[in-house]
Design a protein around this motif. Structure first.
Motif, PDB file in Angstrom:
ATOM      1  N   ARG A  19       0.862  -1.181   0.000  1.00 33.65           N
ATOM      2  CA  ARG A  19       0.000   0.000   0.000  1.00 33.65           C
ATOM      3  C   ARG A  19       0.901   1.234   0.000  1.00 33.65           C
ATOM      4  N   HIS A  20       0.356   2.323  -0.514  1.00 30.55           N
ATOM      5  CA  HIS A  20       1.096   3.583  -0.566  1.00 30.55           C
ATOM      6  C   HIS A  20       0.381   4.585   0.333  1.00 30.55           C
ATOM      7  N   ILE A  21       1.065   5.084   1.349  1.00 26.27           N
ATOM      8  CA  ILE A  21       0.412   5.921   2.368  1.00 26.27           C
ATOM      9  C   ILE A  21       1.240   7.172   2.634  1.00 26.27           C
ATOM     10  N   LEU A  22       0.553   8.290   2.700  1.00 26.23           N
ATOM     11  CA  LEU A  22       1.177   9.565   3.054  1.00 26.23           C
ATOM     12  C   LEU A  22       0.424  10.150   4.240  1.00 26.23           C
ATOM     13  N   SER A  23       1.128  10.388   5.335  1.00 28.27           N
ATOM     14  CA  SER A  23       0.523  11.004   6.511  1.00 28.27           C
ATOM     15  C   SER A  23       0.597  12.520   6.388  1.00 28.27           C
ATOM     16  N   LEU A  24      -0.530  13.176   6.551  1.00 24.47           N
ATOM     17  CA  LEU A  24      -0.597  14.634   6.486  1.00 24.47           C
ATOM     18  C   LEU A  24      -0.635  15.213   7.889  1.00 24.47           C
ATOM     19  N   ALA A  32       2.270  19.732   0.194  1.00 23.33           N
ATOM     20  CA  ALA A  32       2.881  19.836  -1.124  1.00 23.33           C
ATOM     21  C   ALA A  32       3.214  18.458  -1.689  1.00 23.33           C
ATOM     22  N   LEU A  33       3.670  17.549  -0.822  1.00 23.49           N
ATOM     23  CA  LEU A  33       3.988  16.201  -1.282  1.00 23.49           C
ATOM     24  C   LEU A  33       2.734  15.470  -1.754  1.00 23.49           C
ATOM     25  N   ALA A  34       1.624  15.686  -1.056  1.00 17.19           N
ATOM     26  CA  ALA A  34       0.366  15.055  -1.475  1.00 17.19           C
ATOM     27  C   ALA A  34      -0.009  15.501  -2.881  1.00 17.19           C
ATOM     28  N   ILE A  35       0.134  16.785  -3.149  1.00 15.13           N
ATOM     29  CA  ILE A  35      -0.176  17.311  -4.485  1.00 15.13           C
ATOM     30  C   ILE A  35       0.825  16.790  -5.509  1.00 15.13           C
ATOM     31  N   TYR A  36       2.082  16.748  -5.123  1.00 13.28           N
ATOM     32  CA  TYR A  36       3.161  16.291  -6.006  1.00 13.28           C
ATOM     33  C   TYR A  36       2.965  14.837  -6.428  1.00 13.28           C
ATOM     34  N   GLY A 117       0.703  -5.529   6.829  1.00 10.60           N
ATOM     35  CA  GLY A 117       1.065  -5.727   5.429  1.00 10.60           C
ATOM     36  C   GLY A 117       2.119  -4.734   4.973  1.00 10.60           C
ATOM     37  N   PRO A 118       2.734  -4.956   3.802  1.00 14.48           N
ATOM     38  CA  PRO A 118       3.775  -4.060   3.306  1.00 14.48           C
ATOM     39  C   PRO A 118       3.228  -2.685   2.940  1.00 14.48           C
ATOM     40  N   VAL A 119       3.969  -1.658   3.336  1.00 16.74           N
ATOM     41  CA  VAL A 119       3.533  -0.271   3.119  1.00 16.74           C
ATOM     42  C   VAL A 119       4.728   0.584   2.716  1.00 16.74           C
ATOM     43  N   ILE A 120       4.524   1.434   1.732  1.00 12.73           N
ATOM     44  CA  ILE A 120       5.477   2.486   1.405  1.00 12.73           C
ATOM     45  C   ILE A 120       4.939   3.767   2.019  1.00 12.73           C
ATOM     46  N   ASN A 121       5.716   4.352   2.910  1.00 11.46           N
ATOM     47  CA  ASN A 121       5.311   5.560   3.634  1.00 11.46           C
ATOM     48  C   ASN A 121       6.069   6.749   3.057  1.00 11.46           C
ATOM     49  N   TYR A 122       5.341   7.683   2.459  1.00  9.55           N
ATOM     50  CA  TYR A 122       5.947   8.842   1.806  1.00  9.55           C
ATOM     51  C   TYR A 122       6.118   9.974   2.824  1.00  9.55           C
ATOM     52  N   VAL A 123       7.341  10.500   2.910  1.00 12.13           N
ATOM     53  CA  VAL A 123       7.687  11.515   3.909  1.00 12.13           C
ATOM     54  C   VAL A 123       8.164  12.775   3.192  1.00 12.13           C
ATOM     55  N   GLY A 124       7.704  13.935   3.652  1.00 12.46           N
ATOM     56  CA  GLY A 124       7.947  15.189   2.944  1.00 12.46           C
ATOM     57  C   GLY A 124       9.193  15.946   3.335  1.00 12.46           C
ATOM     58  N   LEU A 125      10.264  15.277   3.685  1.00 14.32           N
ATOM     59  CA  LEU A 125      11.519  15.976   3.947  1.00 14.32           C
ATOM     60  C   LEU A 125      12.077  16.517   2.640  1.00 14.32           C
ATOM     61  N   ARG A 126      12.537  17.760   2.670  1.00 12.66           N
ATOM     62  CA  ARG A 126      13.052  18.410   1.469  1.00 12.66           C
ATOM     63  C   ARG A 126      14.548  18.138   1.278  1.00 12.66           C
ATOM     64  N   ALA A 127      15.025  18.471   0.089  1.00 13.59           N
ATOM     65  CA  ALA A 127      16.435  18.269  -0.225  1.00 13.59           C
ATOM     66  C   ALA A 127      17.332  19.301   0.448  1.00 13.59           C
ATOM     67  N   ASP A 128      16.753  20.402   0.943  1.00 13.25           N
ATOM     68  CA  ASP A 128      17.561  21.460   1.555  1.00 13.25           C
ATOM     69  C   ASP A 128      17.500  21.430   3.077  1.00 13.25           C
ATOM     70  N   GLU A 129      17.068  20.330   3.659  1.00 14.44           N
ATOM     71  CA  GLU A 129      17.033  20.255   5.113  1.00 14.44           C
ATOM     72  C   GLU A 129      17.638  18.940   5.572  1.00 14.44           C
ATOM     73  N   PRO A 146      10.522  11.477  -1.547  1.00 17.12           N
ATOM     74  CA  PRO A 146      10.507  11.937  -2.944  1.00 17.12           C
ATOM     75  C   PRO A 146      11.141  13.302  -3.164  1.00 17.12           C
ATOM     76  N   PHE A 147      10.921  14.257  -2.256  1.00 22.86           N
ATOM     77  CA  PHE A 147      11.505  15.585  -2.446  1.00 22.86           C
ATOM     78  C   PHE A 147      13.029  15.526  -2.414  1.00 22.86           C
ATOM     79  N   GLN A 148      13.568  14.738  -1.501  1.00 26.12           N
ATOM     80  CA  GLN A 148      15.015  14.605  -1.429  1.00 26.12           C
ATOM     81  C   GLN A 148      15.551  13.879  -2.652  1.00 26.12           C
ATOM     82  N   ASP A 149      14.847  12.840  -3.066  1.00 19.43           N
ATOM     83  CA  ASP A 149      15.282  12.082  -4.240  1.00 19.43           C
ATOM     84  C   ASP A 149      15.293  12.952  -5.494  1.00 19.43           C
ATOM     85  N   ASP A 150      14.324  13.862  -5.588  1.00 20.01           N
ATOM     86  CA  ASP A 150      14.189  14.690  -6.789  1.00 20.01           C
ATOM     87  C   ASP A 150      14.821  16.069  -6.642  1.00 20.01           C
TER      88      ASP A 150
END
Length: 284
Positions: A19-24, A32-36, A117-129, A146-150
């Motif tokens: 499952r793909h989950i993003l905590s707001l 911003a990550l949710a929109i991205y 069950g298996p979960v991918i948890n998306y976290v909004g840490l930026r590349a500049d922090e 994702p923000f750091q990766d991109d």
């Protein structure tokens, strides 16, 4: 980022489809990550851990974000309230050294919602922090950034929010820098002053918690070294404001000119170094 970011990491779980989950949190980065990710990870689940101690501006922001995302944001209200856990912890209010509020009101509801069950948890840490905080360490949960990766930085995040029509969280209009409970112990003193001026009822409730704590054998201050009753005195409020204005003037004098996006919001949003030790699930 590829069209389907998740496809790059699904192989980590073997044959089981995660499952793909993003905590707001109600903060700018997770919004911003949710929109991205909205069109990049179509089956993503958005969740919000409602502690019942949030600011009204946070609820408004989550509601407007939900409309932009075009799908429900699941509210994972804790089974037991803050006051219940305060009793369990024998009146010991949470602090940066004992963050039971995050554990019981954020992480526990998150892990209950996730299950085993298996979960991918998306976290909004930026590349500049470069900060750390509370995130789940359950073995079935893989945290990705994702923000750091991109390589996305603060200006990119503000651009995403402005372009979507959502904008920055409305509590930033009156000078609060973070999401989270109205009595969050990570607030700066100027933020307590602005809470007093904007939401005096919430300030009074926070003060009541603080003053009741002594009944349990402990002198506790949300501001570490100053009781809220003293902070609320007119002369002290004036001094905090004056000190803040002087510090900001000095900081501006020592910096090059800032762009418009860097000065949006009540607190100078380009300087969130005080957030580094906060709880990621609460403040991103």
């Amino acid at each position: 980022m590829t069209t389907d970011y998740a496809s790059q990491i699904i192989s980590s779980f073997g044959p089981d489809r995660p499952r793909h989950i993003l905590s707001l949190s109600g903060g700018k980065d997770s919004a911003a990550l949710a929109i991205y990710l909205r069109d990049r990870v179509p089956d993503i689940e958005y969740i919000f851990h409602d502690t019942d101690k949030e600011l009204p501006e946070t609820y408004d922001y989550i509601g407007r974000l939900e409309a932009i995302l075009g799908k429900p944001i699941v509210r994972t209200t804790p089974t037991d309230s803050f006051d219940h856990w305060l009793t369990v912890y024998r009146g010991m209010l949470p602090s940066n050294h004992r963050r039971w509020c995050t554990k019981m009101l954020k992480l526990k509801p998150f892990e209950t919602y996730v299950g085993d069950g298996p979960v991918i948890n998306y976290v909004g840490l930026r590349a500049d922090e470069n900060r750390t905080g509370y995130i789940s360490t359950k073995p079935n949960i893989l945290a990705v950034y994702p923000f750091q990766d991109d390589g996305l930085v603060r200006a990119d995040i503000i651009g995403i929010l402005e372009d979507s029509g959502l904008g920055l969280p409305p509590y930033m209009d009156w000078g609060r820098s973070r999401s989270g409970c109205y009595f969050c112990f990570y607030q700066q003193k100027i933020e307590w002053v602005r809470l007093l001026e904007t939401h005096p009822t919430y300030f009074d409730l926070a003060m009541e918690y603080e003053e009741r704590a002594v009944q349990f054998g402990e002198q506790f201050f949300w501001c570490q070294n100053e009781p809220l009753r003293e902070l609320a005195k007119p002369e002290r409020v004036a001094r905090i404001k004056s000190d803040w204005d002087k510090a900001q003037a000095k900081k501006r004098a020592n910096r090059k000119s800032l762009s418009l996006v860097e000065t949006l919001g009540g607190l100078e949003v380009e300087d969130d170094s005080h957030l580094r030790d906060g709880c990621l699930v609460c403040s991103i």
